[in-house]
Design a protein around this motif. Structure first.
Motif, PDB file in Angstrom:
ATOM      1  N   SER A 271       0.856  -1.189   0.000  1.00 57.85           N
ATOM      2  CA  SER A 271       0.000   0.000   0.000  1.00 57.85           C
ATOM      3  C   SER A 271       0.888   1.233   0.000  1.00 57.85           C
ATOM      4  O   SER A 271       2.062   1.160   0.332  1.00 57.85           O
ATOM      5  N   ARG A 272       0.296   2.352  -0.346  1.00 57.48           N
ATOM      6  CA  ARG A 272       1.035   3.597  -0.279  1.00 57.48           C
ATOM      7  C   ARG A 272       0.109   4.695   0.172  1.00 57.48           C
ATOM      8  O   ARG A 272      -1.105   4.645  -0.046  1.00 57.48           O
ATOM      9  N   THR A 273       0.693   5.672   0.767  1.00 59.55           N
ATOM     10  CA  THR A 273      -0.073   6.804   1.267  1.00 59.55           C
ATOM     11  C   THR A 273       0.489   8.066   0.639  1.00 59.55           C
ATOM     12  O   THR A 273       1.699   8.286   0.645  1.00 59.55           O
TER      13      THR A 273
END
Length: 192
Positions: free
Chosen positions: A183-185
């Motif tokens: 995931s990435r933010t």
């Protein structure tokens, strides 16, 4: 791909290549090539070409290569790029008369001039079956530089050949697992 034995493998390949090329020089007692550090007296007969590895250096042109990634289906890993080495050899004739010694040097020069790139079936040991290539180059050294090599091993100067073998890849033994991105933010400021 070269493991820690790659230096010994390259030395053996050079010795075997020279020994094969020297066979035709004499029917009675053909000269041979041998790996020798020149710390002891070279035993003759038969006449010999000694192969002495006198320097190992890192190839500056091959630095800063990208890391090596494993190929699927293996788990993803990364490894430092291979260390690219330059191996410098002193090839010296011993035994027989001066004419025999000069013929041995001439045959060594001819062998590595005709086949300056060793690859494929010519490779053995850990390099057998690899795509590696060994480039052999007669190294131009001044008389002073040659004298310093002989002085360093505490032997009187003898006529000899200096060859450089490049690039010998020594693989890193450390592998680092690569974790996939799950995931990435993205953070940013909102504009009105």
């Amino acid at each position: 791909m070269g493991d820690f034995g790659v230096i010994a493998d390259v030395s053996s390949i050079i010795v075997n290549t020279l020994t094969q090329s020297l066979r035709g020089l004499s029917q009675v007692e053909p000269p041979i090539a041998e790996l020798n550090d020149l710390s002891e007296t070279v035993q003759t007969p038969p006449p010999k070409l000694t192969v002495f590895l006198y320097e190992i250096a890192e190839d500056p042109v091959s630095r800063n290569r990208p890391p090596v990634r494993s190929l699927p289906p293996a788990p993803p890993t990364t490894r430092k790029p291979p260390m690219a080495l330059l191996l410098r050899y002193l090839i010296t004739p011993w035994g027989g008369d001066q004419a025999t010694q000069h013929r041995m040097l001439g045959r060594a020069l001819q062998t590595f001039y005709d086949d300056a790139i060793l690859d494929g079936a010519q490779l053995s040991g850990g390099l057998a079956g690899s795509t590696d290539t060994l480039h052999l180059t007669l190294t131009p050294l001044t008389l002073d530089q040659k004298s310093w090599v002989w002085y360093a091993i505490q032997k009187p100067y003898r006529l000899s050949l200096n060859y450089e073998v490049r690039v010998v890849d020594l693989d890193s033994a450390l592998e680092t697992p690569v974790r996939p991105v799950r995931s990435r933010t993205i953070e940013g400021t909102a504009t009105p």
